[in-house]
Design a protein around this motif. Structure first.
Motif, mmCIF file in Angstrom:
data_model
loop_
_atom_site.group_PDB
_atom_site.id
_atom_site.type_symbol
_atom_site.label_atom_id
_atom_site.label_comp_id
_atom_site.label_asym_id
_atom_site.label_seq_id
_atom_site.Cartn_x
_atom_site.Cartn_y
_atom_site.Cartn_z
ATOM 1 N N ARG A 36 57.124 2.990 -41.847
ATOM 2 C CA ARG A 36 55.627 3.126 -41.086
ATOM 3 C C ARG A 36 55.756 1.938 -40.386
ATOM 4 O O ARG A 36 55.864 2.060 -39.212
ATOM 5 C CB ARG A 36 54.698 4.072 -41.564
ATOM 6 N N THR A 37 55.499 0.855 -40.950
ATOM 7 C CA THR A 37 54.987 -0.630 -39.640
ATOM 8 C C THR A 37 56.759 -0.603 -38.968
ATOM 9 O O THR A 37 56.019 -1.053 -38.159
ATOM 10 C CB THR A 37 55.438 -1.878 -40.441
ATOM 11 N N TYR A 38 57.625 -0.719 -39.514
ATOM 12 C CA TYR A 38 58.772 -0.960 -39.064
ATOM 13 C C TYR A 38 59.196 0.383 -37.369
ATOM 14 O O TYR A 38 59.094 -0.592 -36.284
ATOM 15 C CB TYR A 38 59.834 -0.452 -39.491
ATOM 16 N N ALA A 39 58.284 1.830 -37.850
ATOM 17 C CA ALA A 39 59.288 2.077 -37.073
ATOM 18 C C ALA A 39 58.076 2.143 -36.068
ATOM 19 O O ALA A 39 57.735 2.397 -34.627
ATOM 20 C CB ALA A 39 58.180 4.001 -37.650
ATOM 21 N N LYS A 40 56.876 1.153 -36.273
ATOM 22 C CA LYS A 40 55.861 0.986 -35.398
ATOM 23 C C LYS A 40 55.889 -0.033 -34.378
ATOM 24 O O LYS A 40 56.217 -0.351 -33.296
ATOM 25 C CB LYS A 40 54.780 0.751 -35.999
ATOM 26 N N THR A 41 57.205 -1.293 -34.495
ATOM 27 C CA THR A 41 57.652 -1.896 -33.811
ATOM 28 C C THR A 41 58.585 -1.074 -32.755
ATOM 29 O O THR A 41 59.427 -2.105 -32.192
ATOM 30 C CB THR A 41 58.129 -2.934 -34.393
ATOM 31 N N VAL A 42 59.261 -0.370 -33.311
ATOM 32 C CA VAL A 42 60.268 0.268 -32.024
ATOM 33 C C VAL A 42 59.745 2.017 -31.512
ATOM 34 O O VAL A 42 60.308 2.483 -31.070
ATOM 35 C CB VAL A 42 60.902 0.846 -32.768
ATOM 36 N N GLY A 43 57.876 1.793 -31.704
ATOM 37 C CA GLY A 43 57.656 2.417 -31.012
ATOM 38 C C GLY A 43 58.099 4.128 -31.108
ATOM 39 O O GLY A 43 57.566 4.853 -30.485
ATOM 40 N N LYS A 44 57.601 4.271 -32.713
ATOM 41 C CA LYS A 44 57.445 5.695 -32.957
ATOM 42 C C LYS A 44 56.785 6.049 -34.402
ATOM 43 O O LYS A 44 55.949 4.663 -34.529
ATOM 44 C CB LYS A 44 58.730 5.714 -33.627
ATOM 45 N N ASP A 45 56.002 6.605 -34.723
ATOM 46 C CA ASP A 45 54.948 7.419 -35.596
ATOM 47 C C ASP A 45 56.010 8.142 -36.634
ATOM 48 O O ASP A 45 56.223 9.300 -36.376
ATOM 49 C CB ASP A 45 54.070 8.045 -34.438
ATOM 50 N N LEU A 46 56.190 7.363 -38.255
ATOM 51 C CA LEU A 46 57.184 8.495 -38.559
ATOM 52 C C LEU A 46 56.636 8.948 -39.353
ATOM 53 O O LEU A 46 56.604 10.480 -39.482
ATOM 54 C CB LEU A 46 57.429 7.147 -39.746
ATOM 55 N N ASP A 47 55.064 9.115 -39.378
ATOM 56 C CA ASP A 47 53.786 10.593 -40.029
ATOM 57 C C ASP A 47 54.601 11.434 -39.227
ATOM 58 O O ASP A 47 55.276 12.924 -39.419
ATOM 59 C CB ASP A 47 53.008 9.574 -40.157
ATOM 60 N N ALA A 48 54.273 11.587 -37.577
ATOM 61 C CA ALA A 48 54.122 12.539 -36.625
ATOM 62 C C ALA A 48 56.173 13.424 -36.780
ATOM 63 O O ALA A 48 55.935 14.302 -36.827
ATOM 64 C CB ALA A 48 53.714 11.874 -35.614
ATOM 65 N N MET A 49 56.664 12.389 -36.731
ATOM 66 C CA MET A 49 58.070 12.437 -36.792
ATOM 67 C C MET A 49 58.284 13.298 -38.473
ATOM 68 O O MET A 49 59.499 14.659 -38.073
ATOM 69 C CB MET A 49 58.829 11.145 -37.177
ATOM 70 N N VAL A 50 58.360 13.082 -39.437
ATOM 71 C CA VAL A 50 58.238 13.501 -40.181
ATOM 72 C C VAL A 50 57.630 14.997 -40.899
ATOM 73 O O VAL A 50 57.882 15.886 -40.951
ATOM 74 C CB VAL A 50 58.067 13.207 -42.033
ATOM 75 N N GLN A 51 56.313 15.082 -40.507
ATOM 76 C CA GLN A 51 55.945 16.389 -39.741
ATOM 77 C C GLN A 51 56.016 17.835 -39.502
ATOM 78 O O GLN A 51 56.582 18.912 -39.534
ATOM 79 C CB GLN A 51 53.992 16.080 -40.051
ATOM 80 N N ALA A 52 57.329 16.806 -38.181
ATOM 81 C CA ALA A 52 57.645 17.376 -37.345
ATOM 82 C C ALA A 52 59.255 18.562 -37.633
ATOM 83 O O ALA A 52 59.502 19.292 -37.247
ATOM 84 C CB ALA A 52 57.783 17.060 -36.063
ATOM 85 N N ASP A 53 59.817 17.512 -38.621
ATOM 86 C CA ASP A 53 60.770 17.979 -39.079
ATOM 87 C C ASP A 53 61.040 17.733 -40.742
ATOM 88 O O ASP A 53 61.541 16.837 -41.534
ATOM 89 C CB ASP A 53 61.926 16.588 -38.286
ATOM 90 N N GLN A 54 61.615 18.824 -41.272
ATOM 91 C CA GLN A 54 61.485 19.052 -42.470
ATOM 92 C C GLN A 54 63.061 18.354 -43.028
ATOM 93 O O GLN A 54 62.686 17.116 -43.939
ATOM 94 C CB GLN A 54 61.471 20.998 -42.765
ATOM 95 N N ASP A 55 64.236 18.679 -41.963
ATOM 96 C CA ASP A 55 64.791 17.297 -42.505
ATOM 97 C C ASP A 55 64.754 16.172 -42.611
ATOM 98 O O ASP A 55 65.256 15.290 -43.767
ATOM 99 C CB ASP A 55 66.202 17.612 -41.296
ATOM 100 N N LEU A 56 64.140 15.561 -41.120
ATOM 101 C CA LEU A 56 63.292 14.068 -41.766
ATOM 102 C C LEU A 56 62.938 13.680 -42.460
ATOM 103 O O LEU A 56 62.671 12.629 -43.544
ATOM 104 C CB LEU A 56 63.161 13.766 -40.015
ATOM 105 N N ALA A 57 61.744 14.925 -42.892
ATOM 106 C CA ALA A 57 60.891 14.115 -43.903
ATOM 107 C C ALA A 57 62.138 14.229 -45.435
ATOM 108 O O ALA A 57 61.622 13.759 -46.431
ATOM 109 C CB ALA A 57 60.071 15.863 -44.293
#
Length: 146
Positions: A36-57
Motif C-alpha cells: 500500500r505504501t509503495y502504491a501511494k508513492t506512485v499515486g495509486k490506492d491499492l485497496d480501491a484497485m483491489v476492491q474494483a477488480d477481482q483479477d487484481l485481488a
C-alpha cells in the motif's frame, strides 16, 4: 485490508510449521502495508484497485504469498548462506547469501504485476531552453553561420 490469509499461504506456498505460521501471521499485514505504501508513492490506492477488480485481488494475493514465502525461507537462526567455496593454498573463501542485507523485499516484477511500476520519461536539455533566449522561438544561427 489484507490481501492474503494464512490459509492462502498454506495452499499456495506449502504447509507451515507452527513457528512459521506465527511468523506468517505477523508478516502478512506488514507485506500488505508495504504494498500500500509503495502504491501511494506512485499515486495509486491499492485497496480501491483491489476492491474494483477481482483479477487484481487474485494477483495481490499471489504477490503477498510470494513475498511471505520468500521471507519464511530466509534463515533466522544462522547465516542464510546458499553457497560456499573454500581454498587451502591461496587462503580464499567465498559465499553467496540468500538475501543480502536480510529482511523483507518486494521484487520489481511483483510490483509490475500489480500495476505499480511507474513509467518515466524525460528529456535532458543540454543547451537550456532556446525559446527563453530567443523570443521568436526559432534558433538563431551562430556567428559562424551554422
Amino acid at each position: 485490508m489484507e490481501y492474503a490469509t494464512i490459509d492462502d499461504v498454506t495452499i499456495l506456498f506449502r504447509k507451515l510449521t507452527p513457528e512459521e505460521t506465527e511468523r506468517a501471521k505477523a508478516l502478512i499485514p506488514i507485506v500488505c502495508a508495504d504494498l500500500r505504501t509503495y502504491a501511494k508513492t506512485v499515486g495509486k490506492d491499492l485497496d480501491a484497485m483491489v476492491q474494483a477488480d477481482q483479477d487484481l485481488a487474485a494477483v495481490a494475493k499471489s504477490v503477498t504469498v510470494d513475498v511471505v514465502g520468500r521471507t519464511l525461507m530466509t534463515s533466522t537462526t544462522g547465516e542464510p548462506m546458499t553457497q560456499m567455496s573454500e581454498s587451502a593454498g591461496g587462503y580464499s573463501a567465498s559465499g553467496t547469501f540468500l538475501v543480502p542485507g536480510g529482511g523483507l523485499f518486494i521484487k520489481k516484477s511483483e510490483l509490475a504485476r500489480l500495476g505499480l511500476r511507474r513509467q518515466q520519461f524525460g528529456v535532458i536539455d543540454f543547451y537550456g531552453n532556446l525559446s527563453s533566449r530567443n523570443p521568436g522561438g526559432a534558433a538563431q544561427p551562430g556567428a559562424d553561420g551554422c
